[in-house]
Design a protein around this motif. Structure first.
Motif, PDB file in Angstrom:
ATOM      1  N   ARG A 129       0.838  -1.194   0.000  1.00 59.38           N
ATOM      2  CA  ARG A 129       0.000   0.000   0.000  1.00 59.38           C
ATOM      3  C   ARG A 129       0.877   1.250   0.000  1.00 59.38           C
ATOM      4  N   ASP A 134      -3.932   5.639   3.770  1.00 57.96           N
ATOM      5  CA  ASP A 134      -3.694   4.894   2.535  1.00 57.96           C
ATOM      6  C   ASP A 134      -4.050   5.816   1.364  1.00 57.96           C
ATOM      7  N   GLU A 135      -3.126   5.937   0.413  1.00 59.28           N
ATOM      8  CA  GLU A 135      -3.317   6.845  -0.723  1.00 59.28           C
ATOM      9  C   GLU A 135      -4.609   6.542  -1.482  1.00 59.28           C
ATOM     10  N   GLU A 136      -4.866   5.293  -1.778  1.00 56.85           N
ATOM     11  CA  GLU A 136      -6.050   4.941  -2.557  1.00 56.85           C
ATOM     12  C   GLU A 136      -7.336   5.264  -1.806  1.00 56.85           C
ATOM     13  N   GLN A 137      -7.339   5.038  -0.506  1.00 55.59           N
ATOM     14  CA  GLN A 137      -8.524   5.365   0.279  1.00 55.59           C
ATOM     15  C   GLN A 137      -8.744   6.878   0.335  1.00 55.59           C
ATOM     16  N   ALA A 175     -10.215   7.976  -3.002  1.00 52.95           N
ATOM     17  CA  ALA A 175     -11.618   7.580  -3.103  1.00 52.95           C
ATOM     18  C   ALA A 175     -12.506   8.515  -2.295  1.00 52.95           C
TER      19      ALA A 175
END
Length: 211
Positions: free
Chosen positions: A6, A49-52, A55
């Motif tokens: 992650r 977390d970058e992706e969270q 989003a």
């Protein structure tokens, strides 16, 4: 904990994604509108977390991250300490001393200025300590021919430190509870009860630290 694979993001990155300055991010407590951090409560640095983050900012569903432990998970110092088996686990103060004087494991990465360790680093470090690892120990049934020298064994010193601390607590208050001992030393309630019982069974004994 930063799960393996992650991408971590800090407050600066979060503020940039929200289109505000870092000072505004902090003043508005904007982190309260974001997904939970990867970093534990009370950690030196808030890490997401970058992706969270992406989003959440883009209004997409925030997908949960699999919680399965992985050897390459990144742990901060306290998280790393908590992975050590209870009977070997040093206190926070002792652990900090290990890390500062070089007897503890070396950090694998610095994430936004915070030292982190791979999950697999801690058991490897434990196995490499004196008296551990392949070929260590004595043959089954062997007995001591002379008193053991514990002067270089950090586990013995840790045990003595804990006993000395509990002895002082009981001297000040004979009714000191196992709950307080467990909280102060970061050990289980059962371990705290054993420490108290040991002090009571040897009331006149002195630990290494009290001599």
């Amino acid at each position: 904990m930063i799960p393996a694979g992650r991408t971590p993001a800090d407050s600066t990155r979060a503020a940039r994604l929200l289109g505000i300055s870092l000072s505004t991010f902090r003043n508005r407590r904007a982190w309260q509108t974001l997904p939970p951090t990867l970093s534990r409560p009370g950690a030196r640095q808030r890490i997401w977390d970058e992706e969270q983050l992406l989003a959440a900012v883009e209004g997409r569903p925030v997908l949960a991250i699999a919680a399965q432990p992985h050897p390459r998970d990144l742990l901060d110092a306290e998280e790393a300490r908590q992975t050590i088996p209870e009977q070997q686990r040093p206190t926070r103060q002792t652990w900090a001393s290990y890390l500062s004087n070089g007897t503890g494991p070396r950090p694998d990465q610095s994430v936004f200025g915070v030292p982190h360790f791979y999950r697999e680093t801690i058991p490897a470090w434990l196995a490499s300590r004196p008296g551990r690892g392949i070929g260590g120990g004595r043959p089954k049934g062997a007995t001591d021919t002379r008193p053991r020298d514990h002067s270089r064994d950090p586990r013995h010193h840790l045990a003595q430190q804990r006993l000395a601390y509990v002895r002082r607590l009981l001297a000040e208050d004979p009714h000191t509870s196992a709950e307080r001992v467990a909280r102060d030393l970061s050990v289980s309630h059962r371990h705290a009860e054993r420490l108290i019982a040991k002090v009571h069974s040897t009331p006149n004994a002195q630990s290494v630290d009290e001599r």
